[in-house]
Design a protein around this motif. Structure first.
Motif, PDB file in Angstrom:
ATOM      1  N   ASP A  95       0.831  -1.211   0.000  1.00 56.93           N
ATOM      2  CA  ASP A  95       0.000   0.000   0.000  1.00 56.93           C
ATOM      3  C   ASP A  95       0.864   1.259   0.000  1.00 56.93           C
ATOM      4  OD1 ASP A  95      -2.287  -1.515  -0.008  1.00 56.93           O
ATOM      5  OD2 ASP A  95      -2.597  -1.405   2.163  1.00 56.93           O
ATOM      6  N   THR A  96       1.967   1.211   0.715  1.00 56.63           N
ATOM      7  CA  THR A  96       2.847   2.389   0.755  1.00 56.63           C
ATOM      8  C   THR A  96       3.429   2.695  -0.621  1.00 56.63           C
ATOM      9  OG1 THR A  96       4.686   0.949   1.428  1.00 56.63           O
ATOM     10  CG2 THR A  96       3.457   2.080   3.173  1.00 56.63           C
ATOM     11  N   GLN A  97       3.700   1.662  -1.407  1.00 57.65           N
ATOM     12  CA  GLN A  97       4.230   1.884  -2.759  1.00 57.65           C
ATOM     13  C   GLN A  97       3.189   2.562  -3.644  1.00 57.65           C
ATOM     14  OE1 GLN A  97       5.349  -2.245  -3.558  1.00 57.65           O
ATOM     15  NE2 GLN A  97       7.524  -1.714  -3.373  1.00 57.65           N
ATOM     16  N   ILE A  98       1.936   2.158  -3.501  1.00 58.75           N
ATOM     17  CA  ILE A  98       0.867   2.792  -4.287  1.00 58.75           C
ATOM     18  C   ILE A  98       0.724   4.258  -3.894  1.00 58.75           C
ATOM     19  CG2 ILE A  98      -1.605   2.761  -4.790  1.00 58.75           C
ATOM     20  CD1 ILE A  98      -1.563  -0.249  -4.365  1.00 58.75           C
ATOM     21  N   HIS A  99       0.782   4.548  -2.607  1.00 61.76           N
ATOM     22  CA  HIS A  99       0.681   5.936  -2.144  1.00 61.76           C
ATOM     23  C   HIS A  99       1.864   6.775  -2.642  1.00 61.76           C
ATOM     24  CE1 HIS A  99      -2.831   5.095   0.138  1.00 61.76           C
ATOM     25  NE2 HIS A  99      -2.224   4.342   1.057  1.00 61.76           N
ATOM     26  N   ASN A 100       3.048   6.199  -2.650  1.00 61.86           N
ATOM     27  CA  ASN A 100       4.221   6.923  -3.153  1.00 61.86           C
ATOM     28  C   ASN A 100       4.079   7.269  -4.629  1.00 61.86           C
ATOM     29  OD1 ASN A 100       5.530   6.894  -0.686  1.00 61.86           O
ATOM     30  ND2 ASN A 100       6.659   5.005  -1.116  1.00 61.86           N
ATOM     31  N   LEU A 101       3.547   6.340  -5.393  1.00 57.23           N
ATOM     32  CA  LEU A 101       3.336   6.617  -6.819  1.00 57.23           C
ATOM     33  C   LEU A 101       2.258   7.682  -7.013  1.00 57.23           C
ATOM     34  CD1 LEU A 101       3.476   2.973  -8.252  1.00 57.23           C
ATOM     35  CD2 LEU A 101       5.193   4.771  -8.525  1.00 57.23           C
ATOM     36  N   ALA A 102       1.202   7.603  -6.218  1.00 60.43           N
ATOM     37  CA  ALA A 102       0.133   8.605  -6.323  1.00 60.43           C
ATOM     38  C   ALA A 102       0.665   9.997  -5.991  1.00 60.43           C
ATOM     39  CB  ALA A 102      -1.019   8.239  -5.397  1.00 60.43           C
ATOM     40  N   ASP A 103       1.502  10.097  -4.980  1.00 66.18           N
ATOM     41  CA  ASP A 103       2.083  11.392  -4.607  1.00 66.18           C
ATOM     42  C   ASP A 103       2.969  11.950  -5.717  1.00 66.18           C
ATOM     43  OD1 ASP A 103       0.816  11.227  -2.183  1.00 66.18           O
ATOM     44  OD2 ASP A 103       2.571  10.443  -1.102  1.00 66.18           O
ATOM     45  N   ALA A 104       3.676  11.050  -6.429  1.00 66.06           N
ATOM     46  CA  ALA A 104       4.588  11.505  -7.484  1.00 66.06           C
ATOM     47  C   ALA A 104       3.855  11.917  -8.755  1.00 66.06           C
ATOM     48  CB  ALA A 104       5.595  10.403  -7.808  1.00 66.06           C
ATOM     49  N   ASP A 105       2.607  11.449  -8.922  1.00 67.43           N
ATOM     50  CA  ASP A 105       1.857  11.718 -10.153  1.00 67.43           C
ATOM     51  C   ASP A 105       1.129  13.059 -10.069  1.00 67.43           C
ATOM     52  OD1 ASP A 105       0.720  11.308 -12.657  1.00 67.43           O
ATOM     53  OD2 ASP A 105      -1.013  10.224 -11.813  1.00 67.43           O
ATOM     54  N   GLU A 106       1.881  14.133  -9.942  1.00 67.89           N
ATOM     55  CA  GLU A 106       1.284  15.457  -9.798  1.00 67.89           C
ATOM     56  C   GLU A 106       0.590  15.926 -11.067  1.00 67.89           C
ATOM     57  OE1 GLU A 106       4.339  18.048  -8.458  1.00 67.89           O
ATOM     58  OE2 GLU A 106       4.463  17.147  -6.442  1.00 67.89           O
ATOM     59  N   GLN A 107       1.060  15.464 -12.222  1.00 65.04           N
ATOM     60  CA  GLN A 107       0.464  15.893 -13.493  1.00 65.04           C
ATOM     61  C   GLN A 107      -0.630  14.933 -13.972  1.00 65.04           C
ATOM     62  OE1 GLN A 107       3.219  17.372 -16.459  1.00 65.04           O
ATOM     63  NE2 GLN A 107       4.879  17.499 -14.954  1.00 65.04           N
ATOM     64  N   GLU A 108      -0.946  13.948 -13.172  1.00 63.08           N
ATOM     65  CA  GLU A 108      -2.054  13.018 -13.423  1.00 63.08           C
ATOM     66  C   GLU A 108      -1.952  12.350 -14.792  1.00 63.08           C
ATOM     67  OE1 GLU A 108      -5.727  15.046 -12.723  1.00 63.08           O
ATOM     68  OE2 GLU A 108      -5.343  15.240 -10.574  1.00 63.08           O
ATOM     69  N   VAL A 109      -0.773  11.793 -15.058  1.00 59.10           N
ATOM     70  CA  VAL A 109      -0.561  11.086 -16.323  1.00 59.10           C
ATOM     71  C   VAL A 109      -0.750   9.574 -16.169  1.00 59.10           C
ATOM     72  CG1 VAL A 109       0.975  12.818 -17.323  1.00 59.10           C
ATOM     73  CG2 VAL A 109       1.932  11.022 -15.857  1.00 59.10           C
ATOM     74  N   VAL A 110      -0.804   9.076 -14.936  1.00 62.25           N
ATOM     75  CA  VAL A 110      -0.975   7.635 -14.705  1.00 62.25           C
ATOM     76  C   VAL A 110      -2.444   7.269 -14.897  1.00 62.25           C
ATOM     77  CG1 VAL A 110      -0.795   5.762 -13.039  1.00 62.25           C
ATOM     78  CG2 VAL A 110       0.986   7.512 -13.131  1.00 62.25           C
ATOM     79  N   GLN A 111      -2.682   6.349 -15.828  1.00 64.42           N
ATOM     80  CA  GLN A 111      -4.043   5.937 -16.135  1.00 64.42           C
ATOM     81  C   GLN A 111      -4.496   4.735 -15.301  1.00 64.42           C
ATOM     82  OE1 GLN A 111      -5.759   7.892 -18.489  1.00 64.42           O
ATOM     83  NE2 GLN A 111      -3.884   9.072 -18.118  1.00 64.42           N
ATOM     84  N   GLN A 112      -3.564   3.873 -14.963  1.00 69.10           N
ATOM     85  CA  GLN A 112      -3.941   2.673 -14.197  1.00 69.10           C
ATOM     86  C   GLN A 112      -2.699   2.063 -13.562  1.00 69.10           C
ATOM     87  OE1 GLN A 112      -5.030  -0.814 -16.567  1.00 69.10           O
ATOM     88  NE2 GLN A 112      -4.253   0.207 -18.410  1.00 69.10           N
ATOM     89  N   ILE A 113      -2.930   1.351 -12.457  1.00 70.43           N
ATOM     90  CA  ILE A 113      -1.907   0.526 -11.812  1.00 70.43           C
ATOM     91  C   ILE A 113      -2.536  -0.836 -11.558  1.00 70.43           C
ATOM     92  CG2 ILE A 113      -0.424   0.191  -9.805  1.00 70.43           C
ATOM     93  CD1 ILE A 113      -0.385   3.170  -9.385  1.00 70.43           C
ATOM     94  N   GLN A 114      -1.867  -1.879 -12.042  1.00 70.98           N
ATOM     95  CA  GLN A 114      -2.414  -3.224 -11.862  1.00 70.98           C
ATOM     96  C   GLN A 114      -1.309  -4.199 -11.481  1.00 70.98           C
ATOM     97  OE1 GLN A 114      -5.569  -4.859 -14.200  1.00 70.98           O
ATOM     98  NE2 GLN A 114      -5.604  -3.090 -15.576  1.00 70.98           N
ATOM     99  N   GLU A 115      -1.721  -5.266 -10.808  1.00 68.88           N
ATOM    100  CA  GLU A 115      -0.829  -6.379 -10.507  1.00 68.88           C
ATOM    101  C   GLU A 115      -1.134  -7.508 -11.477  1.00 68.88           C
ATOM    102  OE1 GLU A 115      -1.961  -7.244  -6.552  1.00 68.88           O
ATOM    103  OE2 GLU A 115      -0.762  -5.648  -5.634  1.00 68.88           O
ATOM    104  N   PHE A 116      -0.149  -7.883 -12.285  1.00 71.94           N
ATOM    105  CA  PHE A 116      -0.256  -9.032 -13.180  1.00 71.94           C
ATOM    106  C   PHE A 116       0.818 -10.028 -12.749  1.00 71.94           C
ATOM    107  CE2 PHE A 116      -2.407  -7.159 -17.245  1.00 71.94           C
ATOM    108  CZ  PHE A 116      -3.582  -7.032 -16.528  1.00 71.94           C
ATOM    109  N   TYR A 117       0.393 -11.176 -12.261  1.00 72.68           N
ATOM    110  CA  TYR A 117       1.302 -12.057 -11.528  1.00 72.68           C
ATOM    111  C   TYR A 117       2.119 -12.945 -12.469  1.00 72.68           C
ATOM    112  CZ  TYR A 117      -1.922 -10.374  -8.036  1.00 72.68           C
ATOM    113  OH  TYR A 117      -2.700  -9.552  -7.236  1.00 72.68           O
TER     114      TYR A 117
END
Length: 542
Positions: free
Chosen positions: A105-127
């Motif tokens: 969860d902390t990794q997801i929050h870190n990525l969200a904080d870094a995405d200030e310009q809102e260019v990330v469309q999705q984050i998924q786990e593909f095993y």
């Protein structure tokens, strides 16, 4: 076929649902996962026009807003840091982030904080946190993994890193297969026990919801065993196609490097040897070397017939037919050249290293009695200048395993002779490692089968002793048996799924003769896996 299909399905879903021109960004691990499961031409068909590594892409500052970035990475702290830096100054129009294992969860929050310009469309786990080499084997590509079988005092921090990576790989495999196993381990192995316990903790405590798949009548079994349980099989030269290519030339991620073999055209200096892409290899990978020569001759004859038919182009219709068939013709030409080159080079090595003589003595040591004759044969080969250092070492180790309790004087003579031929092999290095008991190894000598084959037979009959292979936790079912097998290696087989994790040198890229020999045995009893239940995976949108 299940693991190969699972990886390909994940890659398909990453790429086909994102329209337009794409750049695929990988790390040093996922580049192997993708390259084994997907060809360059297939990537182009999915509109992937650029493939980059995550730790080097930042070197270019040129904006490419017309491209959509598809990241497929292991969820490591280093990769998260690379992503944060790249999201701070985005070069691409869109960012689609896929991770090969469970995100914190902390990794997801870190990525969200870094995405200030809102260019990330999705984050998924593909095993897909493993390299699916073929339908029966996978690898985690962990170099020098035998080091971690030594006592933990050698390097405790690295030992923990090794264990964590193995647990991550196991978790990914079972998530891809949509199963949660019961777990057993080899009692007399500390590393097997440690991996088994940490895997159970992840699956039944830390991420129990993620592994809560539909219950089956017979639960899958994960059996964690120690590579050191069978020291004999890896010492024997093998004579089947796949095993020989790996042992004598080398296979890494289904690629064979031929740059050191004479003068070859550039497109033949590295060739792909995959049962999924090469019908001849699939049909012959477990065939004996002598049969391979005859089969290649038939392949060459067939190609020559096609070549002759292509020379008789008389009309426009003939030309059109040739153009239509040219891609297939060119592929067949490359395939014929590849296999002829491989067999020619292996024949040369067999002759130069006198492997027929060496192998004959190995088989005598493994299967027959006669200590006096064995000592004489090994001594003669140690004196043979054509025999390589590695073959000399194998012969002495086989002799030591067979006769260490019967002929200690002769064994020391062989140690000293080996030391005189090659200073890197010191008697002291052999004494401790070979002084173990050889419980169960006698059957390997007499039947030419890995000891693991007997273990699997015991599992299939419900006779694997609890005292030798205890369960982890209380999730097991007593008295159940296995009705069918399908083997993969770090090692898996089907109990409706049995996954055997063999701790040590188990990947095809680490121990070709043993791994290929084992897959050959398993291939004879392999049945397909049942249909898999609906898969659950987690995804986040930012």
């Amino acid at each position: 076929m299940v693991l190969v299909s699972a990886v390909r399905d994940y890659i398909n879903r990453m790429l086909q649902d994102i329209s337009g021109m794409k750049v695929l960004i990988l790390d040093s691990h996922t580049v192997s996962i993708v390259s084994v499961g997907y060809s360059q031409s297939e990537l182009l068909q999915k509109e992937v026009f650029l493939v980059e590594l995550v730790d080097s892409i930042y070197k270019s500052k040129e904006p490419m807003s017309h491209l959509k970035a598809v990241y497929f990475l292991r969820p490591t702290s280093e990769n998260i840091q690379h992503l944060r830096q790249q999201l701070a100054s985005p070069r691409f129009g869109e960012y689609h982030l896929f991770f090969s294992n469970i995100l914190k969860d902390t990794q997801i929050h870190n990525l969200a904080d870094a995405d200030e310009q809102e260019v990330v469309q999705q984050i998924q786990e593909f095993y897909a946190d493993f390299v699916a080499i073929d339908p029966y084997h996978f690898t985690l590509n962990m170099p020098s993994n035998h080091i971690y079988m030594l006592p933990a005092v050698v390097d405790p921090s690295n030992s923990q890193h090794f264990c964590d990576r193995v647990v991550d790989g196991i978790a990914s495999i079972f998530l891809a297969l949509k199963r949660r196993p019961i777990i057993r381990y080899q009692r007399n192995s500390d590393i097997a026990k440690r991996i088994a316990q940490e895997t159970a903790k992840l699956m039944y405590q830390q991420e129990s919801g993620l592994f809560d798949f539909r219950r089956m009548e017979v639960s899958p079994l994960l059996l964690v065993i120690d590579r050191r349980d069978d020291p004999v099989t890896p010492l024997l030269n093998q004579w089947t196609y796949q095993a020989m290519v790996h042992e004598l030339i080398g296979i890494q991620d289904n690629k064979v490097d031929l740059r050191n073999i004479g003068k070859l055209p550039k497109d033949q200096q590295e060739v792909v040897l995959s049962s999924e892409q090469d019908a001849f290899f699939k049909a012959n990978m477990y065939e004996n070397f002598g049969d391979i020569g005859m089969n290649i001759k038939r392949l060459v004859d067939e190609f020559q017939q096609i070549s002759k038919s292509n020379q008789s182009i008389q009309t426009i219709e003939d030309m059109a037919k040739f153009v239509d068939k040219y891609p297939e013709y060119r592929k067949m030409h490359g395939n014929v050249s590849k296999h002829v080159t491989l067999v020619t080079e292996m024949s040369k090595i067999v002759e130069e290293r006198k492997l027929m003589l060496v192998s004959e003595t190995e088989q005598e040591l493994a299967c027959n009695g006669g200590q006096v004759a064995a000592f004489e044969a090994v001594t003669n080969l140690l004196n043979n200048e054509s025999v390589s250092d590695i073959d000399r070492l194998r012969l002495v180790m086989l002799y030591a395993l067979r006769y260490e309790k019967e002929s200690s004087v002769q064994l020391m003579q062989l140690f000293n002779k080996l030391d005189s031929r090659s200073a890197k092999y010191k008697p002291g290095l052999l004494d401790d490692s070979l002084a173990r008991g050889l419980k169960g190894v006698e059957n390997v000598y007499t039947q030419h089968q890995p000891l693991l084959f007997q273990t699997m037979e015991s599992i299939s009959k419900g006779r694997l002793r609890y005292v030798d292979y205890p369960y982890v936790g209380n999730h097991f079912q007593q008295g159940s048996s296995i009705t069918s097998f399908s083997i993969f290696t770090v090692l898996n087989s089907k109990r409706e799924n049995l996954l055997l994790l063999l701790v040590g040198v188990v990947q095809l890229c680490s121990c070709g003769p043993w791994s290929s020999r084992f897959s050959q045995v398993i291939f004879q009893i392999t049945l397909s896996l049942p249909a898999l239940p609906e898969h659950k995976h987690r995804q986040s949108f930012i």
